[in-house]
Write an enzyme that holds these catalytic residues in place. Structure first.
Site, PDB file in Angstrom:
ATOM      1  N   ASP A 159       0.862  -1.168   0.000  1.00 18.19           N
ATOM      2  CA  ASP A 159       0.000   0.000   0.000  1.00 18.19           C
ATOM      3  C   ASP A 159       0.907   1.230   0.000  1.00 18.19           C
ATOM      4  OD1 ASP A 159      -2.385   1.638   0.429  1.00 18.19           O
ATOM      5  OD2 ASP A 159      -1.624   1.884   2.471  1.00 18.19           O
ATOM      6  N   ASP A 363      -1.487  -0.847   6.321  1.00 16.44           N
ATOM      7  CA  ASP A 363      -1.565  -0.407   7.715  1.00 16.44           C
ATOM      8  C   ASP A 363      -2.914   0.181   8.112  1.00 16.44           C
ATOM      9  OD1 ASP A 363      -1.290   1.930   6.152  1.00 16.44           O
ATOM     10  OD2 ASP A 363      -0.527   3.027   7.896  1.00 16.44           O
ATOM     11  N   ASP A 367      -7.130  -1.265   4.240  1.00 15.99           N
ATOM     12  CA  ASP A 367      -6.299  -2.372   3.760  1.00 15.99           C
ATOM     13  C   ASP A 367      -6.738  -3.724   4.313  1.00 15.99           C
ATOM     14  OD1 ASP A 367      -4.641  -0.536   2.393  1.00 15.99           O
ATOM     15  OD2 ASP A 367      -3.526  -0.150   4.238  1.00 15.99           O
TER      16      ASP A 367
END
Length: 476
Positions: A159, A363, A367
C-alpha cells in the site's frame, strides 16, 4: 509522575506474549503431514518388527547357523555369572534357544530404533525457535502455517499511504475553484478541516494540522458520513460539504470543472495527493497533500526484487501520483496499480493470486480486506487495530526493512523444518535395516536393543540441535 495506561493482560507486552504463544501452537501443513505419517509409521514399525522376527526365526537362523551361534554366544558371556530362578545355567538356556533369542533381539531393536520421535520433533522445534527469534527481532509471526506460506511467496504488494510513505502528510496547496469571490484558500481550508474532524485518516490529520497551524476557528459540522477509501461528508452551516476522490464526487452528482481537472493532473504529477472539495451541488476547490517516502522504502524494494520477488504498488491515489512514488522506489509502470478503491483492493489481490503467491503490506482500515485476501498479510505496528488483527505478520519496530527480515527468517525456519524432516526419514531408512540384521550375515554385526535406543535418542537430539542452529540467523 508515571501514568499507567494499561495493566496486566491489557499491556502491549502481554499482547505480544499471547501472540507468540498462539503462533507456537499453530501447526504448519508440513507438521500435519509429519504427524499423519508418524501415525501410520507406527503401524509400519510394528509390522517390520514382526516380519524381522518371522524371517530370522524361521529362515535366517537356519540358513546362517554359524553366524547365529556366534552372535548368540556373545550374549552367553553376559549371563555367564548368573543363574536362572530355577537354578539352570543361563548360558545353557541361551544356547538352547539361540534362534529365538536372536530373533527377539533383532525384532525389539527394530521397534526401538524406529520410534518416530525425530519425525514428531522435526517441525515444532523449528517453529518454536523461529517464532522466538522473530519476537526478539520485533517480528510477530502468527504460526507455523504462516512460515510455510511465506516460503512460497512470489509477489509482494505494498500500500502507498502510511506504508511506503511515513503516513504523516502535509498540506501543500489549497486552491479555491469557484466564481464566488468570498471563498479564499483560508475559507476552503476551514470548511475542509471542519468536515475532517469526523475521521482519523492521515489525509484528514494533515488538513486538521494545517488549520491548527494557521489558528483557524472551525465552523460546527454535523452528520458525518465516511465512505472508506472514497471520501467524507458533513453538514457545515446548513450546507452539505463533501471531500474525496473525483469519481466519488461525480457519483454524487458533482460536475468537475475542466480547470480543476487540469490543475489536479499537474499536482498529481508532482507526487501530491489531490482531494476535491464540493459544497451542495458545486465543486469549490482542491486541497493537495504531500507525504514523504520512507527512508528505507527504496532499499526494501531493491532487496525484495533481489530475492526474486515481484514488487507491486497498490494505491487508491491517482495514477500520476502513484507513478512518482513508484519510480522513486524503482518499480516499472506495469507494477504500479493506482486508482483502486478500498473495496476493490481485495479483488486486485485475488487477480494477482491467479499467477502468484501474494503478500500484502498495509496499515489502514481500508487495507484490512486486502490483507485478509492475500496469502500473507503484513502490517506495521503503527497500523490500525483491525489491520493488526487481520495480518499474519506484525512488524513491531515499524521499519519497512523488517519486511525483508520476516521473509528471510520464515524461509530460514522452513528450510530447517525440511532439513529436520529429511533427517528423520533418512535416519529411519538407514537404521531400520541395520537393526533388522542386514549386516549380520556379512560382518556378523547386529544392533542390540540398547544400541538401538542410543541411536534413536541421538536422532532426536540431532533434530533439536539443528533447530537451535536457527538462532545463528542474521538478517541481511
Amino acid at each position: 509522575i508515571i501514568r499507567a495506561t494499561h495493566t496486566g493482560k491489557d499491556t502491549n507486552l502481554a499482547h505480544i506474549i499471547s501472540l507468540v504463544e498462539a503462533a507456537q501452537m499453530r501447526k504448519a501443513p508440513a507438521q500435519k503431514l509429519a504427524d499423519m505419517v508418524a501415525g501410520y509409521f507406527s503401524y509400519g514399525v510394528i509390522a517390520a518388527s514382526i516380519l524381522t522376527f518371522i524371517f530370522w526365526y524361521f529362515f535366517g537362523t537356519h540358513v546362517w547357523q554359524d553366524i547365529t551361534h556366534n552372535a548368540t554366544m556373545k550374549m552367553v558371556d553376559t549371563f555367564s555369572h548368573h543363574q536362572s530362578p530355577l537354578g539352570i545355567s543361563s548360558p545353557k538356556i541361551v544356547s538352547q534357544y539361540s534362534g529365538l533369542i536372536l530373533s527377539l533381539k533383532l525384532a525389539i531393536a527394530v521397534m526401538v530404533v524406529a520410534c518416530p520421535c525425530a519425525l514428531g520433533l522435526a517441525t515444532p522445534t523449528a517453529i518454536l525457535v523461529g517464532t522466538a527469534m522473530g519476537a526478539e527481532m520485533g517480528l510477530l509471526i502468527k504460526g507455523g502455517d504462516v512460515l510455510e506460506k511465506v516460503h512460497h511467496l512470489s509477489a509482494v504488494v505494498f500500500d502507498k499511504t502510511g506504508t511506503l510513505t511515513t503516513g504523516k502528510p502535509t498540506v501543500t496547496d489549497c486552491l479555491p475553484i469557484t466564481s464566488a469571490e468570498t471563498l479564499g484558500p483560508t475559507a476552503l481550508l476551514k470548511l475542509a478541516a471542519a468536515v475532517e474532524v469526523g475521521t482519523s485518516h492521515p489525509l484528514a490529520t494533515a488538513i486538521q494540522t494545517a488549520a491548527k497551524e494557521k489558528e483557524l476557528t472551525l465552523p460546527c459540522a454535523t452528520e458525518f458520513k465516511t465512505i472508506p477509501g472514497l471520501g467524507i461528508s458533513a453538514i457545515v452551516d446548513g450546507s452539505l460539504v463533501l471531500l474525496g476522490k473525483w469519481e466519488w464526487l461525480q457519483e454524487r452528482g458533482i460536475t468537475i470543472p475542466k480547470v480543476a481537472e487540469e490543475q489536479a493532473v499537474l499536482l498529481a504529477k508532482s507526487g501530491k495527493t489531490v482531494v476535491g472539495v464540493a459544497m451542495d451541488d458545486s465543486f469549490i476547490g482542491i486541497i493537495a497533500v504531500r507525504d514523504i517516502l520512507r527512508k528505507d522504502a527504496q532499499h526494501t524494494v531493491a532487496k525484495l526484487q533481489n530475492m526474486g520477488l515481484r514488487v507491486v504498488l497498490l494505491s487508491g491515489d491517482r495514477q500520476e501520483a502513484a507513478n512518482v512514488i513508484g519510480k522513486k522506489i524503482g518499480l516499472d509502470v506495469e507494477d504500479i496499480i493506482a486508482g483502486v478503491p478500498a473495496i476493490e483492493k481485495a479483488i486486485t489481490i485475488k487477480k494477482l493470486q491467479q499467477s502468484y503467491t501474494v503478500a500484502m503490506i498495509g496499515d489502514g482500515i481500508n487495507d484490512a480486506p486486502a490483507l485478509s485476501q492475500a496469502d500473507i498479510g503484513i502490517t506495521l505496528k503503527s497500523g490500525t487495530d483491525i489491520a493488526m488483527e487481520t495480518a499474519e505478520i506484525i512488524l513491531m519496530s515499524d521499519r519497512l526493512t523488517d519486511v525483508v527480515s520476516s521473509i528471510q527468517l520464515s524461509r530460514a525456519t522452513f528450510n530447517k523444518i525440511r532439513q529436520n524432516i529429511f533427517w528423520a526419514f533418512a535416519y529411519n531408512i538407514l537404521s531400520i535395516p541395520l537393526a533388522a540384521g542386514i549386516l549380520l550375515p556379512i560382518t556378523g554385526f547386529s544392533l542390540s536393543p540398547t544400541g538401538a535406543a542410543g541411536l534413536m535418542a541421538f536422532s532426536s537430539v540431532s533434530v533439536v540441535t539443528n533447530s537451535l542452529f536457527l538462532r545463528r540467523f542474521n538478517k541481511t
